[in-house]
Scaffold this motif. Sequence first.
Motif, PDB file in Angstrom:
ATOM      1  N   LEU B  14       0.826  -1.211   0.000  1.00 41.75           N
ATOM      2  CA  LEU B  14       0.000   0.000   0.000  1.00 41.75           C
ATOM      3  C   LEU B  14       0.861   1.263   0.000  1.00 41.75           C
ATOM      4  CD1 LEU B  14      -2.916  -1.011   2.394  1.00 41.75           C
ATOM      5  CD2 LEU B  14      -2.920  -0.917  -0.107  1.00 41.75           C
ATOM      6  N   TRP B  70      -8.067   8.689  -4.672  1.00 43.58           N
ATOM      7  CA  TRP B  70      -7.242   8.145  -3.587  1.00 43.58           C
ATOM      8  C   TRP B  70      -8.106   7.919  -2.345  1.00 43.58           C
ATOM      9  CZ3 TRP B  70      -5.736   9.169   1.425  1.00 43.58           C
ATOM     10  CH2 TRP B  70      -4.703   8.356   1.914  1.00 43.58           C
ATOM     11  N   PHE B  71      -8.979   8.883  -2.042  1.00 41.77           N
ATOM     12  CA  PHE B  71      -9.834   8.718  -0.861  1.00 41.77           C
ATOM     13  C   PHE B  71     -10.756   7.505  -1.031  1.00 41.77           C
ATOM     14  CE2 PHE B  71      -9.183  13.309   0.478  1.00 41.77           C
ATOM     15  CZ  PHE B  71      -8.630  12.983   1.708  1.00 41.77           C
ATOM     16  N   GLN B  73     -10.151   4.822  -2.790  1.00 38.03           N
ATOM     17  CA  GLN B  73      -9.300   3.652  -2.623  1.00 38.03           C
ATOM     18  C   GLN B  73      -8.959   3.445  -1.147  1.00 38.03           C
ATOM     19  OE1 GLN B  73      -5.688   2.585  -1.447  1.00 38.03           O
ATOM     20  NE2 GLN B  73      -5.049   4.079  -2.959  1.00 38.03           N
ATOM     21  N   HIS B  74      -8.649   4.557  -0.467  1.00 39.48           N
ATOM     22  CA  HIS B  74      -8.289   4.513   0.949  1.00 39.48           C
ATOM     23  C   HIS B  74      -9.424   3.892   1.757  1.00 39.48           C
ATOM     24  CE1 HIS B  74      -7.674   6.701   4.937  1.00 39.48           C
ATOM     25  NE2 HIS B  74      -6.511   6.145   4.742  1.00 39.48           N
ATOM     26  N   VAL B  77      -9.756  -0.022   1.099  1.00 40.34           N
ATOM     27  CA  VAL B  77      -8.803  -0.997   1.653  1.00 40.34           C
ATOM     28  C   VAL B  77      -8.552  -0.797   3.145  1.00 40.34           C
ATOM     29  CG1 VAL B  77      -7.636  -1.225  -0.563  1.00 40.34           C
ATOM     30  CG2 VAL B  77      -6.736   0.379   1.145  1.00 40.34           C
ATOM     31  N   ARG B  78      -9.235   0.167   3.790  1.00 43.46           N
ATOM     32  CA  ARG B  78      -8.846   0.479   5.164  1.00 43.46           C
ATOM     33  C   ARG B  78      -9.010  -0.671   6.145  1.00 43.46           C
ATOM     34  NH1 ARG B  78     -12.771   5.254   7.153  1.00 43.46           N
ATOM     35  NH2 ARG B  78     -11.032   5.597   8.568  1.00 43.46           N
ATOM     36  N   HIS B  79      -9.892  -1.602   5.868  1.00 44.16           N
ATOM     37  CA  HIS B  79     -10.083  -2.709   6.803  1.00 44.16           C
ATOM     38  C   HIS B  79      -9.372  -3.993   6.360  1.00 44.16           C
ATOM     39  CE1 HIS B  79     -12.948  -0.492   9.255  1.00 44.16           C
ATOM     40  NE2 HIS B  79     -13.461  -0.024   8.141  1.00 44.16           N
ATOM     41  N   VAL B  80      -8.680  -3.930   5.237  1.00 39.98           N
ATOM     42  CA  VAL B  80      -7.985  -5.126   4.752  1.00 39.98           C
ATOM     43  C   VAL B  80      -6.707  -5.338   5.561  1.00 39.98           C
ATOM     44  CG1 VAL B  80      -7.042  -6.283   2.740  1.00 39.98           C
ATOM     45  CG2 VAL B  80      -8.880  -4.612   2.463  1.00 39.98           C
ATOM     46  N   LEU B  81      -6.529  -6.552   6.058  1.00 43.07           N
ATOM     47  CA  LEU B  81      -5.360  -6.841   6.889  1.00 43.07           C
ATOM     48  C   LEU B  81      -4.345  -7.740   6.190  1.00 43.07           C
ATOM     49  CD1 LEU B  81      -6.870  -7.502  10.435  1.00 43.07           C
ATOM     50  CD2 LEU B  81      -5.792  -5.425   9.552  1.00 43.07           C
ATOM     51  N   TYR B  83      -2.385  -9.527   2.848  1.00 41.15           N
ATOM     52  CA  TYR B  83      -1.963  -9.399   1.463  1.00 41.15           C
ATOM     53  C   TYR B  83      -2.589 -10.523   0.662  1.00 41.15           C
ATOM     54  CZ  TYR B  83       1.153  -8.957  -2.529  1.00 41.15           C
ATOM     55  OH  TYR B  83       1.673  -8.787  -3.795  1.00 41.15           O
ATOM     56  N   ASP B 147     -10.452  -6.915   8.859  1.00 40.92           N
ATOM     57  CA  ASP B 147     -10.499  -6.943  10.318  1.00 40.92           C
ATOM     58  C   ASP B 147     -11.932  -7.158  10.820  1.00 40.92           C
ATOM     59  OD1 ASP B 147     -11.773  -4.588   9.825  1.00 40.92           O
ATOM     60  OD2 ASP B 147     -10.243  -3.305  10.717  1.00 40.92           O
ATOM     61  N   VAL B 208     -16.626   8.798   1.518  1.00 37.63           N
ATOM     62  CA  VAL B 208     -15.302   9.069   0.946  1.00 37.63           C
ATOM     63  C   VAL B 208     -14.684  10.270   1.661  1.00 37.63           C
ATOM     64  CG1 VAL B 208     -14.142   9.928  -1.121  1.00 37.63           C
ATOM     65  CG2 VAL B 208     -15.849   8.103  -1.295  1.00 37.63           C
ATOM     66  N   GLY B 209     -13.433  10.155   2.051  1.00 36.09           N
ATOM     67  CA  GLY B 209     -12.722  11.262   2.691  1.00 36.09           C
ATOM     68  C   GLY B 209     -12.938  11.298   4.189  1.00 36.09           C
ATOM     69  N   GLU B 210     -13.785  10.371   4.684  1.00 36.45           N
ATOM     70  CA  GLU B 210     -14.011  10.349   6.128  1.00 36.45           C
ATOM     71  C   GLU B 210     -13.201   9.247   6.785  1.00 36.45           C
ATOM     72  OE1 GLU B 210     -18.215  10.216   6.896  1.00 36.45           O
ATOM     73  OE2 GLU B 210     -18.390  12.233   6.104  1.00 36.45           O
TER      74      GLU B 210
ATOM     75  N   ASP C   5      -6.727   0.830  14.497  1.00 35.89           N
ATOM     76  CA  ASP C   5      -7.222   0.950  13.137  1.00 35.89           C
ATOM     77  C   ASP C   5      -7.130   2.411  12.667  1.00 35.89           C
ATOM     78  OD1 ASP C   5      -8.556   0.971  10.843  1.00 35.89           O
ATOM     79  OD2 ASP C   5     -10.450   0.192  11.612  1.00 35.89           O
ATOM     80  N   ARG C   8      -3.609   3.527  12.051  1.00 38.40           N
ATOM     81  CA  ARG C   8      -3.046   2.987  10.810  1.00 38.40           C
ATOM     82  C   ARG C   8      -3.476   3.857   9.632  1.00 38.40           C
ATOM     83  NH1 ARG C   8      -5.347  -2.532  10.252  1.00 38.40           N
ATOM     84  NH2 ARG C   8      -6.945  -1.389   9.125  1.00 38.40           N
ATOM     85  N   ASP C   9      -4.765   4.213   9.627  1.00 34.20           N
ATOM     86  CA  ASP C   9      -5.279   5.068   8.558  1.00 34.20           C
ATOM     87  C   ASP C   9      -4.586   6.418   8.525  1.00 34.20           C
ATOM     88  OD1 ASP C   9      -7.026   3.265   7.657  1.00 34.20           O
ATOM     89  OD2 ASP C   9      -8.821   4.469   7.971  1.00 34.20           O
ATOM     90  N   ARG C  12      -1.027   6.174   7.286  1.00 37.41           N
ATOM     91  CA  ARG C  12      -0.984   6.016   5.837  1.00 37.41           C
ATOM     92  C   ARG C  12      -1.250   7.342   5.154  1.00 37.41           C
ATOM     93  NH1 ARG C  12      -4.897   2.673   2.033  1.00 37.41           N
ATOM     94  NH2 ARG C  12      -3.654   3.273   0.232  1.00 37.41           N
ATOM     95  N   TYR C  83      -7.531   9.248  12.737  1.00 34.65           N
ATOM     96  CA  TYR C  83      -7.915   9.737  11.419  1.00 34.65           C
ATOM     97  C   TYR C  83      -9.276  10.401  11.526  1.00 34.65           C
ATOM     98  CZ  TYR C  83      -8.881   9.699   6.425  1.00 34.65           C
ATOM     99  OH  TYR C  83      -9.175  10.060   5.159  1.00 34.65           O
ATOM    100  N   HIS C  84      -9.415  11.562  10.862  1.00 35.41           N
ATOM    101  CA  HIS C  84     -10.672  12.289  10.936  1.00 35.41           C
ATOM    102  C   HIS C  84     -10.898  12.956   9.573  1.00 35.41           C
ATOM    103  CE1 HIS C  84     -13.352  15.661  11.979  1.00 35.41           C
ATOM    104  NE2 HIS C  84     -13.802  14.869  12.936  1.00 35.41           N
ATOM    105  N   GLY C  85     -12.108  12.820   9.059  1.00 36.43           N
ATOM    106  CA  GLY C  85     -12.393  13.302   7.710  1.00 36.43           C
ATOM    107  C   GLY C  85     -12.025  14.759   7.483  1.00 36.43           C
ATOM    108  N   ALA C  88      -8.338  15.256   7.245  1.00 38.80           N
ATOM    109  CA  ALA C  88      -7.853  14.758   5.952  1.00 38.80           C
ATOM    110  C   ALA C  88      -8.125  15.773   4.851  1.00 38.80           C
ATOM    111  CB  ALA C  88      -8.512  13.417   5.629  1.00 38.80           C
ATOM    112  N   GLN C  89      -9.319  16.364   4.882  1.00 38.08           N
ATOM    113  CA  GLN C  89      -9.649  17.342   3.847  1.00 38.08           C
ATOM    114  C   GLN C  89      -8.757  18.585   3.945  1.00 38.08           C
ATOM    115  OE1 GLN C  89     -13.804  17.765   4.643  1.00 38.08           O
ATOM    116  NE2 GLN C  89     -14.297  15.764   3.742  1.00 38.08           N
TER     117      GLN C  89
END
Lengths: 210, 210, 210, 210
Positions: B14, B70-71, B73-74, B77-81, B83, B147, B208-210, C5, C8-9, C12, C83-85, C88-89
């Motif tokens: 990532l 990007w947001f 996509q972010h 995948v945020r909960h994917v642990l 590969y 997760d 998105v973005g949150e 969690d 991690r966000d 990233r 992480y907070h929307g 991020a914005q």
Amino acid sequence: MPDNDRERDLDRFLTFIDAIVAIAITLLVLPLVELTADLGEFDTVGDLLDEHQTQIWAFLLSFVVIARLWFVQHRSVRHVLRYHGRIAQLLMLWVLTIVFLPFPTALVAAEGSSAVTKLLYIGSMVVSTAVLTLLEALLVRHPELTDGHDDADPVDGVTNVLLLLAALGISIAVPATSYLPLLLLLAAGRVADGWRRLRGRGPRRTRVGE
Amino acid sequence: MPDNDRERDLDRFLTFIDAIVAIAITLLVLPLVELTADLGEFDTVGDLLDEHQTQIWAFLLSFVVIARLWFVQHRSVRHVLRYHGRIAQLLMLWVLTIVFLPFPTALVAAEGSSAVTKLLYIGSMVVSTAVLTLLEALLVRHPELTDGHDDADPVDGVTNVLLLLAALGISIAVPATSYLPLLLLLAAGRVADGWRRLRGRGPRRTRVGE
Amino acid sequence: MPDNDRERDLDRFLTFIDAIVAIAITLLVLPLVELTADLGEFDTVGDLLDEHQTQIWAFLLSFVVIARLWFVQHRSVRHVLRYHGRIAQLLMLWVLTIVFLPFPTALVAAEGSSAVTKLLYIGSMVVSTAVLTLLEALLVRHPELTDGHDDADPVDGVTNVLLLLAALGISIAVPATSYLPLLLLLAAGRVADGWRRLRGRGPRRTRVGE
Amino acid sequence: MPDNDRERDLDRFLTFIDAIVAIAITLLVLPLVELTADLGEFDTVGDLLDEHQTQIWAFLLSFVVIARLWFVQHRSVRHVLRYHGRIAQLLMLWVLTIVFLPFPTALVAAEGSSAVTKLLYIGSMVVSTAVLTLLEALLVRHPELTDGHDDADPVDGVTNVLLLLAALGISIAVPATSYLPLLLLLAAGRVADGWRRLRGRGPRRTRVGE
């Protein structure tokens, strides 16, 4: 806790290497961006794309090539835990082949049928793959650098190098094949497994990109 | 502890993907930097900016587009642990659409009213969003990669793809609308929630973005 | 463990933002690299450097500006854990001002005395600093996003914005001062501490770059 | 746990610095990519390479130079655990010398025999190495910033600076030697160990790149 120390160093080094690859793969688009400066010479955007088809193919081909080489490298080092001078040197040499690749890519776009271009382009891939093979050979002899789950096996690397050399030979000997002989790489996994079976060993657990 | 091993791999992958996006979004400024070479042809800096307004808008538009993708996509995948080969392949395909984007951006700046330009520019966004939708669909079927807190939902992605296709159609059919139909995306969250309600489900927890 | 969690966000996201800044600061050298194409027009390398002094100064100035803005941002978010929307914005908007900066930098090199150039260049810095000030104001109201050791204080940001506006005004009103009024920023820490003292508060514990 | 907090900051800062170096080392290939625009002036790709040999050598030389400087920096900071303002400032100054290097590299490719070019190119390396030496001297006086395993020793840095100054002097005094005097650096480890022995101390445990 010297163990963790090492890991931190290796982590940092791998992030550095990855950043370099990320930049090289993105720089591939710059020649396309610069194409638009010639837009005045064409009636429509469609004409521009028609005329510069080769550059778009060269961009896509090199994107796939660098992505694949990154995946090969990623598989090679995934079980390595400790920083080691020789590994660092090999990876730095490897990344030089990646940084260099946008240059032969530009040559492929401009003069792809030239044998010198093919030598530089496919030759970079040969060196790149050969260096990763040396790395895997090193890891086989130094399992203490890994987490013990490593299935590094130079057979895959040697197979890739041989297939690339074959592709280079065919591409130069039969120019009409252009860069299609690189598709030989698609058979790399099967050839390596066949080779391993001949030597009485099973297939490798992980494949490139997995 | 093979679990941690996987996470390390995914983390690295990532970071690699993010670095590529970071470069692509920054390269957008290069055509603006090169504008200054033409400064000699203009009386004042203001004239230069006037004449090249489109390039500045194209820069801002593409910055917003890549940031938004990007947001998305972010969030995907945020909960994917873990590969996983297929996820890696989808993300690599996704990042190809991002790396490519500076090229249609340059076309938008130079010849934005061309239908081919619109097809390439909005078409890249369609492919980019479609790939992320496939990724979310994959995660719905493989919760063991996450997760357990994942609220992946392909409905959002499909909504985005449909709205982008509508924007593309309107932009080509009614050229006077230029790239404004892309504003349809602002309604994506509400449309997706409406769709979910029709099927008897509540709104998605994260936006998105949150 | 949702706490981890979030971290991690955020990690990233910050790495993504940092990568963008790293690229923008490095792209500053490209106009210098392209200078060498004009070498044929000069008798010696020394002549080339003499003639293009402004470009070298513009490179150094913008390097310092981006480095400083990164340090300000680094201090602003160092205690943020979640992480907070909105954060991020704001950071995405902030990084847009950084990505944009190589363009006014090129204008400074080519036509630095133009008021429009000064407006774009120092104006970008004003927006950049104002966004970080909003971020700090947000953190003051949401201490639950931080590790509790945060000493975020919008007073510093507001001081910087005011000093930058003053520098912009002086630079345009008295062209002979060129970009030297930016040195006002050196006094920012002291002015902010004075302001805080007027309001009965002590100096901020951490300074930019510390 | 303020200790971890500091480490996080340092980690982030070092990743930022590494990303900048990664970009600078990759940008070195851009002048090669742009070479292909001149392909029309040459009969074959081979002729182009022949004519632009110097640029290819300059690319390789600068790749090795930046890689080596990164390794030196990597060794210097590997035991540092805590973020410290002075260290951050020194590393930011160090990375400025790296970001700058593509410019003298382009000069080396275009006008390598000029004394001014040599001064800029080798001079950047001198400043780069001197800054890292100051960093090591700082760490010797502040062991509390490290994990206690640090073997930082300014003797190496001073040796490197002196050898670089010697290389610069020879290269300018005897132009025929071109950039070969830089090979003096290969002896740096041995010279530093000899110096240490004279002062009654053993060799340094770790070497650059190890």
